[in-house]
Each structure stands twice: as structure tokens, then as C-alpha cells.
Design a protein around this motif. Structure first.
Motif, PDB file in Angstrom:
ATOM      1  N   VAL A   1      -1.632  -6.405   8.713  1.00 55.63           N
ATOM      2  CA  VAL A   1      -2.655  -6.103   8.101  1.00 55.63           C
ATOM      3  C   VAL A   1      -3.737  -7.305   8.085  1.00 55.63           C
ATOM      4  O   VAL A   1      -4.785  -7.336   8.391  1.00 55.63           O
ATOM      5  CB  VAL A   1      -2.847  -4.892   6.826  1.00 55.63           C
TER       6      VAL A   1
ATOM      7  N   SER B   1       0.141   3.631   5.751  1.00 51.96           N
ATOM      8  CA  SER B   1       0.410   3.266   4.328  1.00 51.96           C
ATOM      9  C   SER B   1      -0.060   4.527   3.663  1.00 51.96           C
ATOM     10  O   SER B   1       0.768   5.124   2.579  1.00 51.96           O
ATOM     11  CB  SER B   1      -0.357   2.048   4.163  1.00 51.96           C
ATOM     12  N   ARG B   2      -1.103   5.174   3.864  1.00 54.95           N
ATOM     13  CA  ARG B   2      -1.510   6.436   3.109  1.00 54.95           C
ATOM     14  C   ARG B   2      -0.492   7.466   3.192  1.00 54.95           C
ATOM     15  O   ARG B   2      -0.221   8.055   2.282  1.00 54.95           O
ATOM     16  CB  ARG B   2      -3.035   6.782   3.693  1.00 54.95           C
TER      17      ARG B   2
ATOM     18  N   ASN C   1      -3.232   1.146   7.807  1.00 53.90           N
ATOM     19  CA  ASN C   1      -3.737   1.687   6.654  1.00 53.90           C
ATOM     20  C   ASN C   1      -3.356   3.079   6.469  1.00 53.90           C
ATOM     21  O   ASN C   1      -2.847   3.896   5.638  1.00 53.90           O
ATOM     22  CB  ASN C   1      -5.300   1.278   6.335  1.00 53.90           C
TER      23      ASN C   1
ATOM     24  N   THR D   1      -5.482  -2.047  12.276  1.00 58.19           N
ATOM     25  CA  THR D   1      -5.774  -2.090  10.981  1.00 58.19           C
ATOM     26  C   THR D   1      -5.890  -0.566  10.639  1.00 58.19           C
ATOM     27  O   THR D   1      -5.150  -0.386   9.312  1.00 58.19           O
ATOM     28  CB  THR D   1      -7.134  -2.786  10.777  1.00 58.19           C
TER      29      THR D   1
ATOM     30  N   PRO E   1      -3.726   2.496  -0.110  1.00 60.83           N
ATOM     31  CA  PRO E   1      -4.565   1.429   0.747  1.00 60.83           C
ATOM     32  C   PRO E   1      -5.902   1.216  -0.229  1.00 60.83           C
ATOM     33  O   PRO E   1      -6.339   0.039  -0.280  1.00 60.83           O
ATOM     34  CB  PRO E   1      -4.991   2.299   1.918  1.00 60.83           C
TER      35      PRO E   1
ATOM     36  N   GLU F   1      -6.491  -2.665  -1.159  1.00 61.58           N
ATOM     37  CA  GLU F   1      -7.437  -3.532  -0.713  1.00 61.58           C
ATOM     38  C   GLU F   1      -8.267  -4.219  -1.773  1.00 61.58           C
ATOM     39  O   GLU F   1      -8.733  -5.199  -1.729  1.00 61.58           O
ATOM     40  CB  GLU F   1      -8.415  -2.375   0.132  1.00 61.58           C
TER      41      GLU F   1
ATOM     42  N   PRO G   1       0.904  -1.150   0.090  1.00 63.52           N
ATOM     43  CA  PRO G   1      -0.202  -0.066  -0.030  1.00 63.52           C
ATOM     44  C   PRO G   1       0.896   1.183   0.055  1.00 63.52           C
ATOM     45  O   PRO G   1       0.301   2.409  -0.190  1.00 63.52           O
ATOM     46  CB  PRO G   1      -0.838  -0.286   1.302  1.00 63.52           C
TER      47      PRO G   1
END
Length: 573
Positions: free
Chosen positions: A416, A394-395, A391, A387, A88, A92, A83
Motif C-alpha cells: 500500500v 483489508s476491509r 484497501n 491501492t 482501513p 490511514e 488494516p
């Protein structure tokens, strides 16, 4: 393009055409999705007749990769765990990638078994089920019974899949070279990315590596024998294209519901079987990370089984991650920084473990990390959203173009996936508390005398090596300098546009000067040779064309320089 690349391009010409047709369809559909009233907006449809423009961009990427075949599906599945590169949202969506390939006929499976195990391979088995238990892009799995009565599963590689994968890697390399020329994509280093991912794809073709992983994890998890089971490989029947291993019979975690085990009653203090299984999963996987440094990288619910005796069965060791002691210590320091609300330390650690671009805006990164720490650093242990935290980080990495090393990204993917599986099972314990317990143990290990002695020994050996090599290298450097053979290589970045503008300006000036001379000497053909027009007579056509063209180019060049913000020096009005 290098001359040596021409045979490769010719060899893969048909595959190039197939890929470009698919990319063209989905690329045009993505462009048309922005315009609601274009009459041919629904020109491109999927197999069900639904317009591709109706899907989200992430869904179109997933569908395109699925249509492109095994190598691209595997690439997408690997990128689903990155990610930091794709974001993300796309990550996903890529988790939904499935091969959707038809089962290979049993004659091809028998041919592979005959090639790998010999013409008398059937003597090793009582029966082999012709209907596959599962299919994938690289291979398929069949149930079987050995001659001694043991139940096993056979993982057999598809025929010619290695040729297809290697061909697609060559095509991916070519596409990456083209993407390097696109400024918006070049920042992510497409060629470097393909160079990192290609070995992972090649390793998937060697089932011998998976056999070694099974043996390693069987040994490393032996202390959890009453809680965890790893399939045992049948060594004399394992080859590069065939893997024979013990069959684990149980209920997939994906089919276990929390309500079935009574978790829905919050007043119940007794741990349910599912809750105990969740604790075992967290304990085992974090033990892999913080104690072994080697972990199963894909703990999604389909790869985990609840066996009849209550133990956890782990499947599919084709993808594993490895982290060294330095990365493990950095993770521990990150946990401490988040829990203490220290965004400055977290910023330094992210810069240390990641690969930040030269144009990184450190103040913007610090602001984002400050918000992150403010959100998650104050959460109670019981309410910590791991989680969401993973995430969000990651962003932040994706927003600032900070690339993680492969193993760091695999660890992020594993955490994750593990947290998602635990939530799916309705775990009632605090995963962050388990993480902190392991981190506390490793912190104690870091200050232990044994580690200090090992560290001192390593420093001594490195110092001794440096003391031996440095004098010779310094003398060699001085000798080269005395002989005038000393060379220095300078690397530059972002000078391409500047050099191009300089060359274009020089060429335009030369054209303007030459065209002016042609106008002055009235070079034929000329306009208005006898009757003047607005006072102009005998105007050279080529000279006029050159002057007008050079003026247009110079104006465009000035506009481009002005748009880049580099027309004036900083501080000038």
C-alpha cells in the motif's frame, strides 16, 4: 489477577494513572460527540482550544496515542500497517502519527556517545553537528564528519527510553488483559496482539539489528548498484544504542513533483526521469519480495531519495519484513485467482494464510470476495487500482475478523505504501504488470527441477525423522494407557456465559426454596403480626425479600436466555 502481578502493578501505578486519565478524556469526548445538544459537550478541548468532540473517532484515537507517549506512538505506527485489525480508515489516520517530541539536549547525546564509544569518542570525529537533522520518539539523528573526512549521520538513542518503553509494554499487557474481559474486544485477542507487537517494539531499541539489515540489503541489492544505494554502516562505531552510517545527500521523493519532469504531457512517449525512477522502485521492492523474501517495510516518500547521480537512495531499515516460500507461493496463487475471477480459490487461500474466527460466516465471506473479484478481476492492466484493491481486501478481512500473521500484514503495508508513493510521483507505468512479471518468474522457479529436488529432499528428511520418532511415541502412548496415566486436555470456548447462567440459576433456586421455608415457618421479623392485610398475616420479612428477589433474578435470566436465541431448540415452534 495473579499475585505475582501485584509488584508490577505497584511499580507502574503512576503510569497507569496517567494513561487512564488520557483514556478517560478521549473516551468521554467520544461519547459526548454523539449528542449535539448536551450543554457540557465541549468540556474537553485540545491544545488549540478546539473541542475534542468535533474530531472524528479515528482522529481522537491518533491524538490519544500521541499524548500517551513513545511506546503508544510506536504501537499506533505498527497498527497503521494492520488494516485487517483496525480497519482501513483508522489505519490511514494512524499513518499520520508523528512523535512531536522536542530534541534532546546535546549534553545527553554526548553522554550516550561517551557511554557507548568510550571517553575518547571525539577522536573518531572531526565535527558533530549539535542541531539534530531529525528527531523521533526513540532517537534522533545528527550530521557528523569522521576523522578520515567521510560524511556520516549518527542515530543516537534517547536516554532512559528503554526503561519507558518496557514500562509501557507492561502497562499495555495489563490493559490487554482487561480488554480480554470485554466481549466486543475479546474477539480480536488483545493479549495475543500485545504479545506479537511487544517484540517489535523491543527490536526498535536495538540499533545493532538495523546495522545488520543495512549490511544484508547492501549485499542482496548489489546487482542494482547503478540504480539503488543503501547507506553503509561504519561497523566499528555501531553499538546497540548508536548507529553511524554513510550520509546520503539527495532530494526526498516527497518533494519531487510529476509536473517538474514533464509527465503532464500524455502524448510524450519518452520515459521521464521520474517514470524511470518509479520503475526502479517497483522493480527493486518486488525483487525483495519475490526473490529475496526480505523487504524494506516502510517505503513511504520520506524514506526515499533521488540522488544527484539519478540513483535511488533508501533510508531507515529499522523495520523489515520477512516472508517464507509458502507465503510467497500463496501470494502468487492469489494473484492468479484474482486475474482468473476464481473467488472460491481466493476464499480458500485467505482462510489458509489468515486466522479466521470459529464463528466465521463463510457464505458472507464468499459473497464479499465475489464482489471483490468482480470489481478488480476485470480491470485492464493499465487501469488496475492496486491501492483500492489492497484497501478493499483489508476491509473484508476486518469485517470478518480474519487476522493476518505479522509478516503478511507487513507485506500488505509495504505494498500500500509503495503504491501510494508511486501514485504521488505520477507514475505512468502499470505496477500490476511488474507484479505479474515477477510472479511469472517465481512460477517458473516453482516448477524448476532444482526446486523439485530440494522439495523431495525435504520430504525425505521429514519422513525419515517421522519414521524414527513415531514408534517410540506410539509405544510411550500405549504404556501410559496400560498404566492408566493417559490424560486428555479438553479446551472449551464460549462456555463462560452458559456456566455463569447455570450457577446463577442454581443459587436463585436455593434462595427461593430457603425463602419459601422462612415464609412457611413465619421466621421473625414478620409483617402484620396481629392485624391481617389482604388476608396475609405474620409474613416473614426475610422470606418475602428472598422470594421477590429470586423471582426478579429468574425473570432477568429468562429474558437474557430469550435474547440470545437459545430458549428453544432449533426447529421448535
Amino acid at each position: 489477577m495473579r499475585i505475582t502481578a501485584i509488584p508490577q502493578l505497584y511499580r507502574n501505578l503512576r503510569r497507569w494513572r496517567e494513561i487512564l486519565v488520557v483514556l478517560q478524556r478521549y473516551g468521554l469526548a467520544d461519547w459526548l460527540s454523539r449528542y449535539q445538544r448536551v450543554p457540557f459537550r465541549d468540556a474537553f478541548k485540545d491544545r488549540r482550544g478546539v473541542s475534542l468532540a468535533e474530531y472524528s473517532r479515528e482522529e481522537r484515537v491518533r491524538m490519544a496515542l500521541t499524548e500517551l507517549g513513545p511506546a503508544f506512538i510506536k504501537l499506533g505506527q505498527i497498527l497503521a500497517g494492520r488494516p485487517d485489525l483496525v480497519g482501513p480508515e483508522l489505519g490511514e489516520e494512524l499513518k499520520r502519527l508523528r512523535s512531536n517530541v522536542a530534541a534532546e539536549d546535546f549534553e545527553s547525546v554526548q553522554s550516550t556517545l561517551r557511554t557507548e564509544l568510550g571517553d575518547e569518542y571525539q577522536t573518531h570525529f572531526q565535527t558533530i553537528h549539535e542541531t539534530p537533522l531529525a528527531t523521533a520518539s526513540i532517537g534522533q539523528v545528527h550530521r557528523a564528519v569522521l576523522a578520515d573526512g567521510r560524511k556520516v549521520v549518527l542515530k543516537v538513542q534517547r536516554a532512559d527510553i528503554e526503561i519507558t518503553i518496557r514500562q509501557d509494554i507492561e502497562v499495555l499487557t495489563g490493559l490487554a488483559m482487561l480488554a480480554d474481559r470485554v466481549e466486543a474486544l475479546a474477539a480480536w485477542g488483545p493479549s495475543d496482539l500485545v504479545r506479537q507487537l511487544a517484540p517489535i517494539l523491543i527490536r526498535e531499541l536495538d540499533f545493532g539489528r538495523e546495522k545488520q539489515n543495512l549490511q544484508h540489503f547492501t549485499k542482496s541489492l548489489s546487482r542494482f548498484d547503478d540504480e539503488v544505494v543503501v547507506p553503509q554502516p561504519v561497523e566499528h562505531l555501531c553499538t546497540r544504542r548508536v548507529l553511524v552510517m554513510q550520509e546520503l545527500v539527495g532530494t526526498p521523493i516527497s518533494k519531487i513533483h510529476a509536473a517538474r519532469d514533464g509527465i503532464t504531457d500524455p502524448s510524450c512517449d519518452e520515459p521521464s526521469p521520474t517514470s524511470a525512477l518509479c520503475e526502479t522502485m517497483a522493480k527493486v521492492y518486488l525483487s525483495m519480495v519475490f526473490e529475496e523474501g526480505l523487504f524494506h517495510a516502510d517505503p513511504h516518500s520520506g524514506n526515499l531519495l533521488l540522488l544527484a547521480d539519478g540513483r535511488l537512495g533508501i533510508l531507515d531499515f529499522g523495520m523489515v519484513g520477512r516472508i517464507d516460500e509458502t507465503l510467497r507461493e500463496t501470494i502468487e496463487e492469489m494473484l492468479i485467482a484474482v486475474s482468473h475471477g476464481d473467488q472460491n480459490q481466493l476464499t480458500r487461500l485467505i482462510r489458509r494464510v489468515g486466522d479466521p474466527p470459529p464463528t466465521l460466516d463463510e457464505s458472507a465471506l464468499a459473497i464479499d470476495l465475489s464482489d471483490f473479484v468482480g470489481t478488480y478481476g476485470q480491470q485492464s492492466l493499465g487501469g488496475f487500482d492496486m491501492t483500492g484493491a489492497l484497501n478493499d481486501i483489508s476491509r473484508i478481512l476486518h469485517r470478518h475478523s480474519i487476522k493476518l500473521p505479522n509478516q503478511s500484514a507487513l507485506l500488505l503495508k509495504m505494498m500500500v505504501s509503495l503504491e501510494g508513493t508511486l501514485r504521488e510521483m505520477g507514475a505512468r507505468f502499470d505496477s500490476l504488470q511488474v507484479v505479474k512479471q515477477f510472479a511469472h518468474k517465481t512460477m517458473l522457479r516453482r516448477i524448476s527441477p532444482t526446486r523439485r529436488i530440494r522439495q523431495a529432499r525435504r520430504i525425505y528428511l521429514e519422513s525419515e525423522n517421522f519414521a524414527q520418532l513415531a514408534p517410540d511415541q506410539i509405544l510411550q502412548l500405549l504404556t501410559q494407557a496400560r498404566r492408566g496415566e493417559l490424560r486428555m486436555t479438553l479446551m472449551h470456548s464460549h462456555l463462560g456465559p452458559t456456566v455463569n447462567r447455570l450457577v446463577l440459576g442454581l443459587m436463585t433456586s436455593a434462595v427461593f426454596l430457603g425463602s419459601s421455608l422462612m415464609l412457611a415457618f413465619e421466621v421473625n421479623p414478620v409483617l402484620f403480626p396481629e392485624n391481617p392485610f389482604l388476608g396475609f398475616t405474620r409474613v416473614s420479612v426475610m422470606g418475602l425479600t428472598g422470594v421477590v428477589g429470586s423471582i426478579v433474578v429468574m425473570l432477568r435470566l429468562l429474558m437474557a436466555i430469550n435474547r440470545s436465541g437459545h430458549l428453544n431448540r432449533k426447529g421448535d415452534d
